[in-house]
Design a protein around this motif. Structure first.
Motif, PDB file in Angstrom:
ATOM      1  N   UNK A   5       5.747 -63.930  47.481  1.00  0.00           N
ATOM      2  CA  UNK A   5       4.314 -64.023  47.784  1.00  0.00           C
ATOM      3  C   UNK A   5       3.847 -62.749  48.498  1.00  0.00           C
ATOM      4  N   UNK A   6       4.632 -62.244  49.418  1.00  0.00           N
ATOM      5  CA  UNK A   6       4.291 -61.007  50.121  1.00  0.00           C
ATOM      6  C   UNK A   6       4.224 -59.817  49.177  1.00  0.00           C
ATOM      7  N   UNK A   7       5.150 -59.751  48.232  1.00  0.00           N
ATOM      8  CA  UNK A   7       5.160 -58.664  47.259  1.00  0.00           C
ATOM      9  C   UNK A   7       3.923 -58.720  46.354  1.00  0.00           C
ATOM     10  N   UNK A   8       3.574 -59.905  45.905  1.00  0.00           N
ATOM     11  CA  UNK A   8       2.373 -60.070  45.085  1.00  0.00           C
ATOM     12  C   UNK A   8       1.129 -59.699  45.877  1.00  0.00           C
ATOM     13  N   UNK A   9       1.058 -60.128  47.115  1.00  0.00           N
ATOM     14  CA  UNK A   9      -0.072 -59.788  47.976  1.00  0.00           C
ATOM     15  C   UNK A   9      -0.172 -58.278  48.186  1.00  0.00           C
ATOM     16  N   UNK A  10       0.952 -57.607  48.358  1.00  0.00           N
ATOM     17  CA  UNK A  10       0.955 -56.152  48.536  1.00  0.00           C
ATOM     18  C   UNK A  10       0.406 -55.451  47.297  1.00  0.00           C
ATOM     19  N   UNK A  11       0.800 -55.860  46.105  1.00  0.00           N
ATOM     20  CA  UNK A  11       0.290 -55.264  44.876  1.00  0.00           C
ATOM     21  C   UNK A  11      -1.209 -55.490  44.716  1.00  0.00           C
ATOM     22  N   UNK A  12      -1.678 -56.663  45.070  1.00  0.00           N
ATOM     23  CA  UNK A  12      -3.116 -56.965  44.981  1.00  0.00           C
ATOM     24  C   UNK A  12      -3.895 -56.083  45.958  1.00  0.00           C
ATOM     25  N   UNK A  13      -3.415 -55.923  47.177  1.00  0.00           N
ATOM     26  CA  UNK A  13      -4.103 -55.088  48.160  1.00  0.00           C
ATOM     27  C   UNK A  13      -4.133 -53.624  47.742  1.00  0.00           C
ATOM     28  N   UNK A  14      -3.046 -53.128  47.183  1.00  0.00           N
ATOM     29  CA  UNK A  14      -3.021 -51.744  46.711  1.00  0.00           C
ATOM     30  C   UNK A  14      -4.024 -51.568  45.574  1.00  0.00           C
TER      31      UNK A  14
END
Length: 67
Positions: A5-14
Motif C-alpha cells: 500500500x505504501x509503494x502504491x501510494x508513493x507512485x501515485x504521489x510522484x
C-alpha cells in the motif's frame, strides 16, 4: 501488505506532483566563465543560464530566432 500500500501510494504521489512540463527533458550542463549552456538530450533544445539552474520548462516548442 502495508509495504505494498505504501509503494502504491508513493507512485501515485510522484505522478501527481511531478512536473509535466519537463517530464521528458534531460538537461546537460556545459560550464564556462560563470555561465552555463544547457542542452536537452531528449529534444536537442539549447539555452543558457546561471550555473546549476537548468530550465524549469521544456523548450522544444520554442521557435528558433531568425527563422
Amino acid at each position: 501488505m502495508i509495504a505494498v500500500v505504501g509503494l502504491i501510494l508513493a507512485f501515485v504521489l510522484v505522478a501527481i506532483f511531478s512536473n509535466r512540463k519537463t517530464r521528458l527533458c534531460r538537461w546537460r550542463e556545459n560550464r564556462s566563465d560563470g555561465q552555463a549552456s544547457y542542452t536537452c538530450v531528449y529534444c536537442g533544445a539549447v539555452t543558457s543560464g546561471p550555473v546549476g539552474q537548468p530550465p524549469k520548462v521544456c523548450l522544444r516548442d520554442v521557435p528558433l530566432s531568425g527563422s
